[in-house]
Scaffold this motif. Structure first.
Motif: not given
Length: 480
Positions: A219-239
């Motif tokens: 969200g700072v060093d990597i954008t959410a948009k980039q993460l969605l583009a690079d991975f088939d799924s994203v799991v939020l476990a950030c507390g």
């Protein structure tokens, strides 16, 4: 059931502890696992109930098969006990040290006697499993070709990541801090759990194919948009890391800190980092908040050599026995004394903080307030109970309100992610309840970021169940 009369023959035993005056001299763990003989007797106390309330909705959130591993321990079949335990819990060395053991509160024996020592038996099993070399990597037999990003390396993220890696997916766990573990690493003092337990799980998970990336704030060093583009799924476990504040007069005085600022810096110092800590040596310490985090502040302050430690709580003192409002098998409302409390603290109940005083340098010198009583859901000051106590350090340990919004969650909100009324990530958008799916396609959430501040055992449970839903999504190639 190994010994039908075991609960009649043997009394409950507790883990042996180093005496408080000795253990406060360092940050090492001070409880010892059961001997084999003691563990056998404690396992024999399990009644093998027709309905084992110790697991399921009333007991263990990870659904440990408690009567089974108790029976294995009673029979001396330790490896089978470990194999049974590892079916349901990725990290029993964490829960065996940190969980408040709702399983024991729900134990049927607890109706008439002290319950079975389930948590201590669990810890004894896993500690022996590590000693015997039974805890080994379980890499997948084949790879799916799918990539999953897990954001956050606390217990929920670690559990989800391990399950997904074992299912054959390529998993990358992102952590904004310099070491893996989340609040396990920097929120839990070493005297409750030494960090070597996290380190050896990391090695196991790396051997299973998990990649860890630290010092990456998604969200700072990597954008959410980039993460969605690079991975088939994203799991939020950030507390859930936004602490509850106390907006009273003098809040900005020097010496008034959030508990996690105190604990995290101290943990880094204990780990060998050259960092300036918030030092409680020879100081009057006030801890506001009666929960586990407040207790951790008490134990850490005592190890610093505080002049005095006082822990205060807004609510009245709980009863010493199970309250009628929480009958068996519910987790009981009752007074609890932690190991940190044993080391020295003055506990005050039904107390409200009105403000802080300071000297001409802006340093806190005192806390003032009054006793309160509850009327119609509100806390009303009791006339004539006003107080002022000396305070050189004040730690705010009143829990956490919601996940951090800035960065990742704010970015995902732009993509359409919904939050619930408390500010947690809303994650139940699948085809059936318990899907852990957010309103953003292929993004899932588990642990405190979804359910709010909770227990480590719930985090592991959610991580495992979320991983199962992600696996179903990835292998079906359909949106859930």
């Amino acid at each position: 059931m190994g010994k039908p009369t075991g609960f009649l023959e043997f009394k409950k035993e507790y883990l042996q502890k180093i005496e408080p005056k000795e253990r406060v001299k360092n940050y090492k763990e001070f409880e010892k696992p059961f001997s084999e003989a003691v563990a056998k007797d404690q396992g024999a106390r399990c009644m093998d109930c027709g309905i084992p309330f110790c697991h399921g909705d009333t007991g263990c959130p990870v659904d440990n098969l408690i009567p089974e591993f108790n029976d294995f321990v009673f029979r001396g079949r330790w490896k089978e006990a470990w194999e049974n335990l590892s079916k349901t819990n990725n990290f029993p060395e964490f829960t065996g040290r940190l969980c408040p053991a709702p399983c024991e509160s729900a134990c049927t024996l607890g109706i008439i006697e002290p319950p079975v020592s389930i948590k201590s038996i669990e810890r004894t099993i896993i500690d022996r499993a590590w000693e015997e070399g039974w805890v080994i990597p379980q890499p997948p037999t084949s790879k799916s070709g799918k990539k999953v990003a897990v954001v956050g390396s606390g217990p929920a993220g670690l559990a989800a990541g391990q399950q997904l890696a074992r299912a054959g997916h390529t998993v990358t766990i992102f952590e904004k801090n310099d070491r893996i573990g989340g609040l396990l690493r920097y929120g839990i003092p070493d005297f409750k759990m030494e960090k070597r337990h996290i380190d050896r799980r990391m090695k196991q998970m790396e051997a299973e194919g998990v990649t860890f990336k630290t010092n990456v704030n998604v969200g700072v060093d990597i954008t959410a948009k980039q993460l969605l583009a690079d991975f088939d799924s994203v799991v939020l476990a950030c507390g859930s890391e936004v602490p509850r504040d106390l907006p009273v007069e003098g809040r900005k005085n020097k010496g008034v800190h959030f508990a996690m600022d105190f604990l995290s810096k101290n943990n880094k110092h204990v780990a060998g980092d050259d960092i300036e800590i918030i030092n409680a040596k020879d100081k009057h310490v006030i801890v506001i908040g009666g929960g586990d985090t407040g207790s951790d502040c008490v134990g850490t302050s005592n190890r610093h050599g505080a002049k005095s430690v006082t822990q205060i709580e807004l609510f009245p003192e709980p009863p010493k026995e199970r309250d009628a409002s929480t009958p068996w098998p519910l987790y009981p409302k009752m007074l609890r004394t932690s190991t940190s409390h044993e080391e020295g603290v003055s506990r005050k109940w039904a107390v409200s903080t009105m403000g802080f005083k300071s000297n001409d340098k802006g340093e806190v010198t005192a806390i003032y307030g009054s006793e309160v009583k509850e009327e119609n859901g509100k806390f009303i000051p009791v006339p004539g109970t006003e107080f002022e106590w000396p305070a050189d350090l004040v730690f705010l340990a009143m829990g956490f309100v919601n996940p951090v919004k800035e960065g990742l969650i704010a970015d995902l909100q732009k993509e359409g992610m919904e939050l619930d009324a408390r500010g947690n990530v809303k994650a139940d958008f699948g085809t059936k309840p318990g899907s852990f799916a957010t309103s953003v396609p292929k993004v899932y959430a588990c642990g405190d970021v979804r359910r709010g501040q909770s227990l480590i055992v719930w985090a592991i449970s959610e991580g495992r169940k979320c991983a199962d839903q992600v696996h179903q999504y990835l292998t079906s190639d359909q949106e859930t």
